[in-house]
Each structure stands twice: as structure tokens, then as C-alpha cells.
Enzyme design. Structure first.
Site, short mmCIF file in Angstrom:
data_model
loop_
_atom_site.label_atom_id
_atom_site.label_comp_id
_atom_site.label_asym_id
_atom_site.label_seq_id
_atom_site.Cartn_x
_atom_site.Cartn_y
_atom_site.Cartn_z
N HIS A 1 0.96 -1.35 -0.12
CA HIS A 1 0.02 -0.06 -0.31
C HIS A 1 0.87 1.04 0.10
CE1 HIS A 1 -3.77 -2.07 1.57
NE2 HIS A 1 -3.51 -2.58 0.44
N GLU B 1 1.08 3.76 1.94
CA GLU B 1 1.58 4.25 3.19
C GLU B 1 2.90 3.52 3.47
OE1 GLU B 1 -2.73 3.85 4.47
OE2 GLU B 1 -1.38 3.25 2.70
N CYS C 1 -5.78 1.33 6.37
CA CYS C 1 -6.25 0.09 6.84
C CYS C 1 -5.90 -0.58 8.27
CB CYS C 1 -6.16 -1.20 5.58
SG CYS C 1 -4.38 -1.44 5.40
N ALA D 1 -22.40 13.75 -26.03
CA ALA D 1 -21.91 14.80 -26.69
C ALA D 1 -23.28 15.32 -27.35
CB ALA D 1 -20.95 14.50 -27.53
N TRP E 1 -18.64 13.29 -35.62
CA TRP E 1 -18.27 13.92 -34.42
C TRP E 1 -19.17 15.47 -34.36
CZ3 TRP E 1 -16.06 10.67 -32.07
CH2 TRP E 1 -15.10 9.52 -32.76
N ARG F 1 -13.04 7.12 -20.10
CA ARG F 1 -12.95 6.02 -20.26
C ARG F 1 -11.75 5.08 -19.93
NH1 ARG F 1 -13.60 4.20 -26.73
NH2 ARG F 1 -15.45 5.58 -26.58
N GLY G 1 -27.02 5.62 -27.30
CA GLY G 1 -27.88 6.49 -28.05
C GLY G 1 -29.26 6.72 -26.94
N ARG H 1 -32.20 5.81 -26.73
CA ARG H 1 -33.12 4.85 -26.00
C ARG H 1 -32.53 4.09 -24.82
NH1 ARG H 1 -37.43 2.96 -28.08
NH2 ARG H 1 -37.07 3.61 -30.30
#
Length: 391
Positions: A63, A65, A88, A167, A183, A197, A312, A314
Site C-alpha cells: 500500500h 503508506e 487500513c 456529446a 463528431w 473511458r 444512444g 433509447r
């Protein structure tokens, strides 16, 4: 002395703030590399100087730390440790970080937030305080919470954090009637979408979008990631073409959700191409379409912590109707299409008043090249849907 929402003391002076910002910056370097763990950065400060810093990646096992403390060496004794997430105190793939902190002789720990897991959250803080370490909680809590919002959503509910990205033009259209004009938004916006993404575990689209655009739906950033981006298609009747780019590039990273009535011969043909087909029940909206809610639940079972919907009208509408969307990111191009072609979402639910409509909260507005972006939340971090409806 400031106090966070839990009543914990937090210093929050300028130096603390700078070091916490550094811890958050380090944590982000683990993007796509920590699954299924949270993003964590650590900074060790002694005498006003950074003497150790690190961030977590899953493959490195250790980890953040212990890595930062090892870098600091003897200078960790009496130092302050800055973390974006509570350390943790249990043994998993590694030993408890609280033990490493105590062994190093750290005097003070500043953590942005407690662990969101209710089973372990707060235990590390209490253990350190009982040992005499000063622990301040809450500095930059909002930024820290957003950084690990997918982890929080999954650990609390078992379901992934779902982001709907679109978009669109200023008049709300996500497609042009001229298919050759692919586009809507600028290259700058598309580059940012690639980063979004990359930070996701899975990308989800409907078969209609795949047939129309023939996308690969891949992570094209070239940045390291622990697991391949899972490419998910909702395809009720298994219309996905065998010669589509997504099928031809399948390598155990393509998952198709169909209904139980889908053609078993097509399912077998897709399986031979390396595509996994999972058959689910139909949704409540009619039309025999696969349930987007069931698909999201199944992805959660597979330890998918975050899903990006790039779809899309729908599917966008079905996802909003099912109340599985946690966050929306809308990229607006400064264009007016002037005709109704493809609205951002086609809803099957009837809304009889503005007060009954779902509401986006914590809105942010920013510029990206010539475009502007609107971000907002449909749910809080605990997965409660935000709405004016009375229960």
C-alpha cells in the site's frame, strides 16, 4: 480548529492543504491500476519537508503508506503522514497499514476521509488515536470522496458507479441526420472522453449504436491499466453483427447481455468469436428489451466498480428510468442543429411536473476547447436517487 461532518478535528492550514493536494495528486496516478482497491496517495512530511511519498497500485501489492514510510526511513519518526483515505487496520494481501505507521513512529496523521466500507471505516483512525497518534480527518474530503466515488458506491451497495456521458448540440441532439458527420464536439472534448473511458472498468452501449457506428469501444489512451476495459453491449435479440469491429477485436473483454428468448445459435456463434453472452430477464418498460438494471447488478457481481454509458437516446432513457445513473457528463458543442433527430434520452416514464423530474445536483460548468461541459450527480455517494418525489 475546524471539524468535519463526523465531528473529527482537522487542522486545514495552508501547509496541510498543500500536502493533502499532493496526496490526492499521487493517488490519481493509480487510475485504472488499483482495481478493486481504492486510489490512495501518501506524503510523509518532516520539518516542513517532504521526505517520502508514494501511491498504490494493485500489482505492486504494498500500500501507499508503507511505501512512503520506507522512502522516509528514520525521518518518519515524529513526522506527519498525509493520506486521502483512512489507513487500513486489517490483514489482506498486505499487512495493516496502521501497524506500519505505528512502527515508524509517525506523530500525526491527516486523512481526508474515513474508509467508506462500514465494516472497517473508522477502525484505523481509532486504533491510531488509542496509540497516541494525533489523527485529523476531513481536509479536502469532497475531493477525496469524488476520487474514490466508484469504490464507495460498490463497497456500499455491491453495484458499480454509473456515469452517463453524452456529446450534444445546444438544442440537445446527440446525432446529426447526416451520418457522415460523425463528431459533434471538438477534438479536445474527445480527448477528455478518452481519459474518462480509461478511468472506467467497463463501457456500455446498446446494439443500435454498435450497428450504426461500428465502434471498437476500446481504451485508446495507451496508459497502463490492470484489467482490460470491459466492453458491454445490451443486445436483447442478439443482432450484433459477427463482422463488427467489436466482435472481431474480442479477446475475452466483450460481454453481451441478451434476453432469455435470444437465438441460442447466434449466442454460440458469438461465443466462438470470443464474446461472452449472458441472458437476463426483460425490463419493465416493455418491448422485450433486456433489463439495464439487471445488467448493472450482474456487472457489480463481477467486481466492475465503474461503468461508462456511451449510448444512444433509447438506452440513455432506459438507464435514467431505471435510476441506475449516478453521474452525468454532458459535452455541449456550440451548435444548433435545428431539428429533432436524436435527443439525449428517450424516456418511457411519464413525468407530469418539473417537481417530479429527477434533478442533477452539485453541478459544475467548465470549458473544454470550444465546447463546454456540464457535470452533475443523479445520486449521492450512497446510491440514493436524487429527486423531488416524496416517499
Amino acid at each position: 480548529m475546524k471539524r468535519d461532518r463526523h465531528g473529527d478535528a482537522t487542522s486545514g492550514d495552508d501547509n496541510d492543504d498543500a500536502y493533502m493536494l499532493r496526496a490526492l495528486e499521487l493517488a490519481r496516478r493509480g487510475t485504472a491500476r488499483v482495481h478493486p482497491n481504492p486510489l490512495v496517495g501518501a506524503v510523509v512530511v518532516q520539518g516542513g519537508r517532504v521526505v517520502g511519498e508514494a501511491f498504490h497500485t494493485y500489482e505492486r501489492r504494498t500500500h501507499a503508506e508503507p511505501l512512503a514510510l520506507a522512502q522516509a526511513g528514520a525521518q518518519a519518526s515524529g513526522a506527519t503522514l498525509y493520506l486521502n483515505l483512512e489507513p487500513c487496520c486489517h490483514t489482506g494481501r498486505t499487512g495493516p497499514c496502521t501497524a506500519a505507521i505505528l512502527a515508524a513512529g509517525v506523530r500525526r496523521v491527516v486523512t481526508a476521509m474515513a474508509d467508506p466500507n462500514p465494516v472497517v471505516g473508522g477502525r484505523g483512525i481509532r486504533q491510531l488515536r488509542r496509540a497516541g497518534v494525533q489523527v485529523d480527518v476531513g481536509l479536502r474530503a469532497d475531493e477525496a470522496g469524488e476520487l474514490n466515488e466508484a469504490f464507495s458506491r460498490w463497497v456500499l451497495t455491491g453495484r458499480p458507479f454509473v456515469t452517463l456521458k453524452a456529446a450534444l448540440t445546444l438544442d440537445g441532439q446527440i446525432a446529426s441526420p447526416l451520418r457522415k458527420e460523425k463528431w459533434i464536439t471538438s477534438a479536445e472534448s474527445r480527448n477528455e472522453v478518452l481519459q474518462i473511458r480509461h478511468a472506467s472498468d467497463a463501457i456500455l452501449a446498446g446494439v443500435g449504436t454498435v450497428i450504426a457506428d461500428d465502434p471498437r469501444m476500446t481504451d485508446r489512451t495507451g496508459l497502463p491499466r490492470r484489467r482490460a476495459l470491459l466492453r458491454v453491449v445490451l443486445d436483447s435479440r442478439l443482432r450484433l453483427p459477427l463482422n463488427s469491429k467489436i466482435v472481431k477485436s474480442a479477446d475475452g473483454d466483450v460481454l453481451v447481455f441478451a434476453t432469455r428468448s435470444a437465438d441460442p445459435r447466434k449466442a454460440a456463434a458469438l461465443a466462438r468469436k470470443g464474446v461472452e453472452v449472458v441472458q437476463l430477464g426483460a425490463g419493465r418498460t416493455g418491448g422485450g428489451r433486456v433489463s439495464v438494471r439487471e445488467a448493472i447488478v450482474e456487472l457489480g457481481r463481477r467486481q466492475v466498480l465503474s461503468v461508462l454509458i456511451e449510448a444512444g437516446s433509447r438506452l440513455n432513457g432506459a438507464a435514467l428510468d431505471a435510476k441506475i445513473v449516478d453521474k452525468m457528463i454532458l459535452f455541449y458543442a456550440p451548435r444548433i442543429l435545428g431539428t429533432t433527430v436524436a435527443p439525449v434520452a428517450l424516456s418511457g416514464a411519464k413525468v407530469h411536473s418539473l417537481a417530479a423530474a429527477s434533478e442533477l445536483t452539485n453541478l459544475r460548468l467548465r470549458r473544454v476547447g470550444p465546447d463546454f461541459v456540464v457535470e452533475g450527480y443523479c445520486t449521492d455517494v450512497y446510491g440514493n436517487h436524487r429527486s423531488h418525489r416524496k416517499n
